[in-house]
Enzyme design. Structure first.
Site, PDB file in Angstrom:
ATOM      1  CB  SER A   1       2.658   1.864   6.389  1.00  0.00           C
ATOM      2  OG  SER A   1       1.335   1.373   6.857  1.00  0.00           O
TER       3      SER A   1
ATOM      4  CG  ASP B   1       0.507  -4.246   2.910  1.00  0.00           C
ATOM      5  OD1 ASP B   1       0.929  -3.681   1.802  1.00  0.00           O
ATOM      6  OD2 ASP B   1      -0.473  -3.610   3.331  1.00  0.00           O
TER       7      ASP B   1
ATOM      8  CG  HIS C   1      -0.624   0.256   2.468  1.00  0.00           C
ATOM      9  ND1 HIS C   1      -0.162  -0.705   3.429  1.00  0.00           N
ATOM     10  CD2 HIS C   1      -0.537   1.551   3.185  1.00  0.00           C
ATOM     11  CE1 HIS C   1       0.363  -0.202   4.352  1.00  0.00           C
ATOM     12  NE2 HIS C   1      -0.008   0.984   4.493  1.00  0.00           N
TER      13      HIS C   1
HETATM   14  N1  ARG Z   1      -4.683   0.462   7.553  1.00  0.00           N
HETATM   15  C1  ARG Z   1      -3.245   0.668   6.904  1.00  0.00           C
HETATM   16  C2  ARG Z   1      -2.862   1.759   7.060  1.00  0.00           C
HETATM   17  O1  ARG Z   1      -3.049   2.743   7.719  1.00  0.00           O
HETATM   18  C3  ARG Z   1      -3.411  -0.151   5.618  1.00  0.00           C
HETATM   19  C4  ARG Z   1      -3.941   0.825   4.530  1.00  0.00           C
HETATM   20  C5  ARG Z   1      -3.901   0.195   3.218  1.00  0.00           C
HETATM   21  N2  ARG Z   1      -4.872  -0.957   3.123  1.00  0.00           N
HETATM   22  C6  ARG Z   1      -6.153  -0.733   2.690  1.00  0.00           C
HETATM   23  N3  ARG Z   1      -6.937  -1.809   2.522  1.00  0.00           N
HETATM   24  N4  ARG Z   1      -6.705   0.563   2.412  1.00  0.00           N
HETATM   25  O2  ARG Z   1      -2.137   2.330   6.095  1.00  0.00           O
HETATM   26  N1  GLU Z   2      -1.146   1.475   7.340  1.00  0.00           N
HETATM   27  C1  GLU Z   2      -0.629   2.235   8.565  1.00  0.00           C
HETATM   28  C2  GLU Z   2       0.447   3.160   7.600  1.00  0.00           C
HETATM   29  O1  GLU Z   2       0.367   3.437   6.516  1.00  0.00           O
HETATM   30  C3  GLU Z   2       0.151   1.697   9.592  1.00  0.00           C
HETATM   31  C4  GLU Z   2      -0.921   1.513  10.267  1.00  0.00           C
HETATM   32  C5  GLU Z   2      -1.171   2.159  11.496  1.00  0.00           C
HETATM   33  O2  GLU Z   2      -1.652   3.317  11.342  1.00  0.00           O
HETATM   34  O3  GLU Z   2      -0.511   1.713  12.652  1.00  0.00           O
HETATM   35  O4  GLU Z   2       1.166   3.673   8.045  1.00  0.00           O
END
Ligand code: ARG
Ligand code: GLU
Length: 746
Positions: free
Chosen positions: A655, A229, A93
């Site tokens: 991330s 990921d 991502h």
């Molecule tokens: N929650 C994770 C972060 O904050 C992954 C986000 C990307 N994935 C998604 N399905 N939108 O970045």
């Molecule tokens: N998916 C998040 C990022 O893009 C990390 C997840 C979080 O917020 O801890 O950094």
């Protein structure tokens, strides 16, 4: 290798700083620590948790250390170097926009994955940068020199800005270095980061989205998780191994350090270290501020995005071309929408407001025992409470402006480009500026569907007019009486059907023919100009009038907490700078009677498989490998590990952070947190805050068995630290073992 000659290490530990940071009893889990202070603050705690390294191995200015393998990825994510040839590992991502930008319906790397067969196939990305941290220093004394308690906020800001400017001017740095000075502890402390940014970063590999984004938004922020990921890039440098813009002559970076890959896997209780660039946290807000986020701000944001997402989702499900165009945008909007929902749930579940109230009660009680401090800080919380009440509706309004006009409604993006262009353009620079503007417009329109956006506009304008008062509305809306018995269809007719921004060809033509007056007459252009104006002249001054004193109270409150409750542990809020978090591999209890195990396996991926589904489909090759149980050296008792959980304190920006074992090898790749645990940005709670990581064995298995990317696997150094095999660091070869090391782990 860099021609490094370090300044003699500057005096780092000023007494001021020490009085702020000591003493406290750090527990595993909570905290995002500054790497250069680990020796002072965390080393013993980390070693008690099982770490076999010393603080010097994690951060050193004298030799290669873990720090030198940690890379800020395009300012927003983290990545790490995993080969001597500058191979860079980050999340799928995080690489998403780059992968998407090289994808077309014919050559769909998002869908099918991408693997550069040879180095010359690695794909150039013109807007992607990778930043290393060369050194970190405390500069509080220099930056706060001459600043006094008696100064007004404005005077203080001016003095600090002046000091920063003078400091930067005087600071000796190399041509390719940059310096960044950031406030910590709400402005009670200032830290300097010397950075080196590489601008030639090429795409090397990515699994299909069905692996990299498996579970997509349904699984996002949740456990049990089954996502691969990750994506791979490579940093290129000029012949001196220094940053240079793309050139076919550039060579793969020769890094100061890279992370060996441990194939030994993880077990509950194993030490974990997450190294990266967490973006933003607010751990020291008073109870009423947390309550405001929980009950007012988060609900407003969630409602706005609810509307936008429903419309996008429907269009994406109906048309694969729209799905491709909107995939990245949708994911971005859905991500924080879901996060805020989880944040509210977690705050309530752990009684965060009550917890903060308890700290405040303790604070007030302790104050009472210290008349001098009581005099200084006695009224602080009450005053802050008053300000938070005052600012509440303005804060909501601000969310509306940001969410509607700068994020969810898209047509204002090209309007904004034109506004900037026309503000800058003159006789001489018109042509080059026009050509840049057109390029960025083309990038925008490539992924734009006016029909979808028109619906989003209608829906959100309805919400806007229903929910917030007209006092700060843009003049254009007021003057044209759009809001009296507002008919959103009629508004859409004017701002879409009759606007040149819904007709890019016409827009390009007007730009080419220099018909700037005609652009300026466009209703959407005029509306946007008035939106900016309303934001700047009506809303912001009033908001800042309260926010500025509030910030300064928050700074005093931070200092007061540290002074009055010295036994509590304090670590600076995340602010996009380099940090270390540490904890252990562990599961948790999401609710009474339910225990989550900390590891998932490929069988769990297969169990979620839904053929043809846009979130849970899987490539045939993965199914075949599963059938054949072809896991090679990556297996664990006949099963292939996929994701795992830990108690490391992380946030957005972490991330792509490498997860490092007790010895300094990479064991995983951070990519998410559990849902109720996302409130760790405001209130970390060891009981439910967990970060989610990809097991490094899954990453390498995909590269190796799924993609057959042997040339990449061959670059990597594999180790078995648990089996007793020594993981020698590349720096060991250059710096022969010293006899008197405190910790020998090779
Ligand atoms: N929650 C994770 C972060 O904050 C992954 C986000 C990307 N994935 C998604 N399905 N939108 O970045
Ligand atoms: N998916 C998040 C990022 O893009 C990390 C997840 C979080 O917020 O801890 O950094």
């Amino acid at each position: 290798m860099f021609p490094q000659k370090y300044n003699i290490m500057r005096k780092i530990f000023f007494p001021v700083l020490l009085s702020f940071l000591l003493p406290f009893t750090a527990l595993a889990g909570e905290g995002m620590w500054l790497p250069f202070l680990i020796g002072q603050l965390n080393e013993a705690d980390m070693q008690a948790l099982g770490m076999k390294m010393s603080a010097e191995d994690i951060y050193s200015v004298n030799k290669g250390s873990l720090k030198d393998a940690i890379v800020h990825f395009n300012g927003g994510c983290t990545s790490s170097i995993i080969s001597p040839q500058g191979l860079l590992l980050t999340n799928h991502h995080c690489g998403f926009s780059a992968i998407q930008s090289h994808s077309t319906l014919q050559n769909n790397y998002l869908q099918d994955g991408f693997w550069a067969k040879k180095q010359s196939d690695e794909l150039r990305n013109d807007h992607l940068v990778a930043t290393f941290i060369d050194r970190i220093e405390d500069v509080t004394q220099e930056i706060l020199a001459g600043v006094t308690d008696k100064m007004t906020t404005k005077q203080r800001q001016n003095k600090i800005a002046q000091n920063i400017k003078a400091f930067k001017k005087a600071y000796a740095k190399k041509k390719y270095e940059e310096i960044l000075i950031k406030p910590f502890f709400k402005g009670n402390q200032y830290i300097l980061f010397v950075t080196i940014t590489y601008t030639d970063v090429r795409l090397v590999g990515a699994p299909p989205s069905a692996i990299g984004k498996f579970g997509a938004d349904t699984d996002n922020w949740e456990w049990p998780r089954h996502s691969g990921d990750f994506s791979l890039f490579r940093i290129y440098a000029n012949k001196d191994n220094l940053p240079a813009d793309y050139s076919p002559d550039n060579q793969p970076l020769r890094p100061k350090h890279y992370l060996p890959v441990s194939l030994d896997g993880v077990e509950t209780g194993d030490f974990t270290l997450v190294y990266g660039f967490p973006g933003r946290t607010d751990e020291y807000l008073p109870s009423f501020a947390v309550k405001q986020i929980q009950d007012v701000i988060d609900p407003a944001r969630i409602e706005i995005r609810d509307h936008a997402l429903k419309i996008m989702d429907k269009a994406m499900r109906a048309d694969p071309a729209i799905r491709l165009q909107y995939a990245s945008k949708y994911a971005r909007i859905a991500n924080y929408w879901k996060k805020w929902i989880g944040e509210r749930t977690g705050l309530k579940k752990t009684h965060a407001v009550a917890k903060k109230e308890k700290i405040e009660a303790e604070f007030i009680q302790k104050l009472a025992q210290k008349p001098q401090l009581a005099q200084k800080y006695g009224d602080l919380l009450d005053e802050m409470d008053g300000k938070y009440q005052e600012i509440e509706f303005l804060a909501v309004y601000r969310e509306y402006f940001h969410e509607l006009f700068f994020r969810n409604i898209e047509i204002f993006k090209p309007a904004n480009s034109l506004r900037r262009f026309l503000a800058k353009a003159n006789q001489e620079n018109y042509q080059p500026l026009a050509s840049d503007t057109k390029k960025s417009l083309e990038r925008f329109y490539k992924d734009y569907q006016v029909g979808v956006d028109r619906e989003v506009f209608k829906s959100l304008m309805q919400l806007f007019t229903d929910n917030v008062c007209t006092a700060y509305f843009p003049d254009y809306l007021l003057a044209n009486r759009y809001l009296e018995g507002y008919d959103t269809e009629q508004m859409a007719t004017e701002f879409y059907d009759k606007s040149i921004f819904a007709h890019p060809e016409k827009l390009y033509q007007l730009i080419d023919e220099k018909k700037t007056d005609e652009i300026k007459k466009d209703p959407t252009y005029r509306l946007f100009v008035d939106i900016i104006d309303a934001y700047r002249t009506k809303l912001t001054p009033e908001y800042n009038g309260i926010k500025a004193p509030l910030d300064s109270m928050q700074r005093q409150y931070m200092a007061a907490l540290m002074e009055v409750l010295p036994e509590k542990k304090f670590y600076p809020d995340a602010n996009g700078t380099m940090r270390v978090s540490y904890g252990q591999v562990e599961g948790y209890q999401p609710k009474d009677g339910v225990q989550y195990l900390p590891k998932t396996y490929l069988s769990g991926v297969i169990a979620k498989y839904v053929p043809g589904d846009y979130e849970f489909d899987l490539p045939q090759r993965l199914l075949d490998l599963y059938e054949a149980k072809d896991y090679g050296r990556y297996a664990e008792n006949g099963r292939l590990p996929v994701n795992f959980l830990g108690s490391n304190h992380t946030t957005g920006g972490n991330s792509g952070s490498p997860v490092i074992d007790a010895y300094g090898n990479i064991i995983g790749l951070n990519f998410d947190r559990v849902w109720e645990g996302t409130m760790s940005d405001l209130n970390y709670d060891r009981s439910i805050c967990r970060n989610i990581m990809v097991d490094i064995r899954y990453v390498i298995w995909i590269m190796d068995k799924y993609a057959g990317a042997q040339r990449l696997v061959d670059e990597i150094k594999f180790v078995h630290p648990k089996a007793g095999q020594k993981s020698r660091k590349p720096w060991d070869e250059k710096h022969p073992k010293k006899k008197k090391r405190r910790h020998r782990w090779w």
